[in-house]
Design a protein around this motif. Sequence first.
Motif, short mmCIF file in Angstrom:
data_model
loop_
_atom_site.label_atom_id
_atom_site.label_comp_id
_atom_site.label_asym_id
_atom_site.label_seq_id
_atom_site.Cartn_x
_atom_site.Cartn_y
_atom_site.Cartn_z
N LYS A 126 -7.03 -6.43 -8.07
CA LYS A 126 -6.64 -7.36 -6.45
C LYS A 126 -5.53 -8.29 -6.82
O LYS A 126 -5.20 -8.85 -7.89
CB LYS A 126 -7.83 -8.48 -6.50
CG LYS A 126 -7.60 -9.36 -5.38
CD LYS A 126 -8.87 -10.04 -4.50
CE LYS A 126 -9.45 -11.04 -5.38
NZ LYS A 126 -10.38 -12.15 -4.96
N ILE A 127 -4.61 -7.88 -5.69
CA ILE A 127 -3.65 -8.55 -5.79
C ILE A 127 -3.13 -9.37 -3.86
O ILE A 127 -3.72 -8.90 -3.01
CB ILE A 127 -2.45 -7.45 -5.22
CG1 ILE A 127 -1.79 -6.66 -6.40
CG2 ILE A 127 -0.72 -8.17 -4.84
CD1 ILE A 127 -1.06 -5.57 -5.88
N SER A 128 -2.71 -11.05 -4.23
CA SER A 128 -2.91 -11.62 -3.19
C SER A 128 -1.73 -12.44 -2.72
O SER A 128 -1.03 -12.29 -4.22
CB SER A 128 -4.23 -12.57 -3.84
OG SER A 128 -5.08 -12.10 -4.52
N VAL A 129 -1.85 -12.70 -2.55
CA VAL A 129 -0.08 -13.28 -1.41
C VAL A 129 -0.21 -14.69 -1.23
O VAL A 129 -0.86 -14.51 -0.46
CB VAL A 129 1.13 -12.65 -0.78
CG1 VAL A 129 1.24 -13.64 -0.32
CG2 VAL A 129 1.23 -11.02 -1.35
N ASN A 141 0.77 -12.87 -6.96
CA ASN A 141 -0.83 -12.66 -7.89
C ASN A 141 -1.45 -11.59 -8.14
O ASN A 141 -2.33 -11.19 -7.15
CB ASN A 141 -1.79 -13.92 -7.60
CG ASN A 141 -0.83 -15.54 -7.33
OD1 ASN A 141 -0.15 -15.78 -8.16
ND2 ASN A 141 -1.38 -15.82 -6.19
N ILE A 142 -1.89 -11.09 -9.73
CA ILE A 142 -2.51 -10.05 -9.68
C ILE A 142 -3.62 -10.78 -10.11
O ILE A 142 -3.44 -11.25 -11.23
CB ILE A 142 -1.28 -9.70 -10.11
CG1 ILE A 142 -0.27 -8.93 -9.86
CG2 ILE A 142 -2.53 -7.83 -11.24
CD1 ILE A 142 0.81 -8.19 -10.79
N GLU A 143 -4.81 -9.92 -9.89
CA GLU A 143 -5.63 -10.65 -11.16
C GLU A 143 -6.90 -9.34 -10.73
O GLU A 143 -6.65 -8.29 -10.88
CB GLU A 143 -6.87 -11.17 -9.66
CG GLU A 143 -8.25 -11.68 -10.47
CD GLU A 143 -9.29 -12.50 -9.95
OE1 GLU A 143 -10.81 -11.86 -9.95
OE2 GLU A 143 -8.21 -13.55 -9.47
N LYS A 144 -7.49 -8.99 -12.46
CA LYS A 144 -8.23 -7.50 -12.46
C LYS A 144 -9.22 -8.18 -13.48
O LYS A 144 -8.99 -8.67 -14.40
CB LYS A 144 -7.27 -6.27 -13.32
CG LYS A 144 -6.50 -6.54 -14.36
CD LYS A 144 -5.94 -5.95 -15.50
CE LYS A 144 -4.22 -6.56 -15.99
NZ LYS A 144 -3.69 -5.27 -16.97
N GLY A 193 6.09 -15.72 2.57
CA GLY A 193 4.53 -15.40 2.81
C GLY A 193 3.97 -15.89 4.58
O GLY A 193 3.75 -17.29 4.82
N ILE A 194 3.86 -15.12 5.27
CA ILE A 194 3.62 -15.59 6.58
C ILE A 194 2.62 -15.92 6.95
O ILE A 194 1.83 -17.44 6.98
CB ILE A 194 3.99 -14.39 8.08
CG1 ILE A 194 5.38 -13.96 7.84
CG2 ILE A 194 3.39 -14.83 9.70
CD1 ILE A 194 5.91 -12.91 8.85
N ILE A 195 1.38 -15.30 5.92
CA ILE A 195 -0.47 -15.87 6.16
C ILE A 195 -0.13 -14.97 4.88
O ILE A 195 0.48 -13.72 4.54
CB ILE A 195 -0.70 -14.85 7.29
CG1 ILE A 195 -2.04 -15.41 7.31
CG2 ILE A 195 -1.28 -13.15 7.40
CD1 ILE A 195 -2.76 -14.65 8.85
N GLY A 196 -1.06 -15.82 4.19
CA GLY A 196 -1.61 -15.54 2.04
C GLY A 196 -3.12 -14.30 3.28
O GLY A 196 -3.63 -14.57 4.17
N GLY A 197 -3.23 -13.49 1.84
CA GLY A 197 -4.11 -12.49 1.74
C GLY A 197 -4.46 -11.98 0.66
O GLY A 197 -3.70 -12.07 -0.42
N ALA A 239 4.35 -0.56 -3.78
CA ALA A 239 4.00 -1.10 -2.40
C ALA A 239 4.56 -2.50 -2.08
O ALA A 239 4.60 -2.53 -0.87
CB ALA A 239 2.99 -0.95 -1.55
N VAL A 240 3.60 -3.92 -2.28
CA VAL A 240 3.68 -4.93 -2.29
C VAL A 240 5.18 -5.71 -2.66
O VAL A 240 5.63 -6.32 -2.01
CB VAL A 240 2.28 -6.25 -3.08
CG1 VAL A 240 2.70 -7.03 -2.77
CG2 VAL A 240 0.72 -5.35 -1.75
N ARG A 241 5.98 -5.17 -3.52
CA ARG A 241 7.01 -5.87 -3.62
C ARG A 241 7.78 -4.85 -2.81
O ARG A 241 8.78 -5.72 -2.56
CB ARG A 241 7.70 -5.40 -5.49
CG ARG A 241 6.61 -5.94 -7.00
CD ARG A 241 6.81 -5.71 -7.36
NE ARG A 241 5.65 -6.88 -8.99
CZ ARG A 241 5.49 -7.49 -9.13
NH1 ARG A 241 6.07 -8.75 -8.14
NH2 ARG A 241 4.19 -8.10 -10.25
N MET A 242 7.95 -3.58 -2.95
CA MET A 242 8.47 -2.69 -1.61
C MET A 242 8.18 -3.79 -0.71
O MET A 242 9.70 -4.02 0.09
CB MET A 242 7.98 -1.78 -1.79
CG MET A 242 9.10 -0.72 -0.76
SD MET A 242 8.67 0.56 -0.17
CE MET A 242 6.85 -0.10 0.96
N ALA A 243 7.26 -4.05 -0.11
CA ALA A 243 6.82 -4.74 1.33
C ALA A 243 7.86 -6.08 1.68
O ALA A 243 8.31 -6.31 2.36
CB ALA A 243 5.30 -5.34 1.89
#
Length: 180
Positions: free
Chosen positions: A160-163, A171-174, A142-146, A62-66
């Motif tokens: 966790k996925i961060s942009v 970024n991906i963290e697990k 990125g307009i706004i990161g989160g 979903a994140v990559r699609m967005a």
Amino acid sequence: MGNRKFFHLSNSLRATSRGFTLVEMLIVLLIATLILAIAINNFPKQRRIYTYQQYISELETAVRMAKLKAVERSVNVSVCPDLNNNSIVVYDNGLDRSALCNSNSNSNNSARNIIYTINIDNSIATVGSNSVGFSFDPRGLGIIGGNICIQSADGSMYYKISVQSLSGRINIEKGSGGCR
């Protein structure tokens, strides 16, 4: 005489190959029952882990699609956690940069177009309470990161996925434990 020795040998073979005894059959049955009991007890746990991994895969997609939809449609796209419904929603914000994933814009969510929703079963996983969401602009930046974090219901693992703002880098963290 040679035939008698052969006849005697075949009779002795028949007498020694009688089959399984009752004790041997009970031992095999006991071993099979133990293996089956272990497999049945582990099945629900393995199913929860598999479903949790499906949610993770769906979130990453979903994140990559967005990001791709933002570039493809030349619009701003937000990926927002919905803590009340334990879901993650991808919105097409059009050209509106103010409709991001903050508490002020959640009242305006009905005015935005929903592209995709991930509904998460509470018994499997929850959306992390420190998830704030993020947005992409029409260039994929990125307009706004989160971040958005999904943690297992028992709190033993998180994903966790961060942009990053401006660059739009994902970024991906697990790890083990709850969302940080």
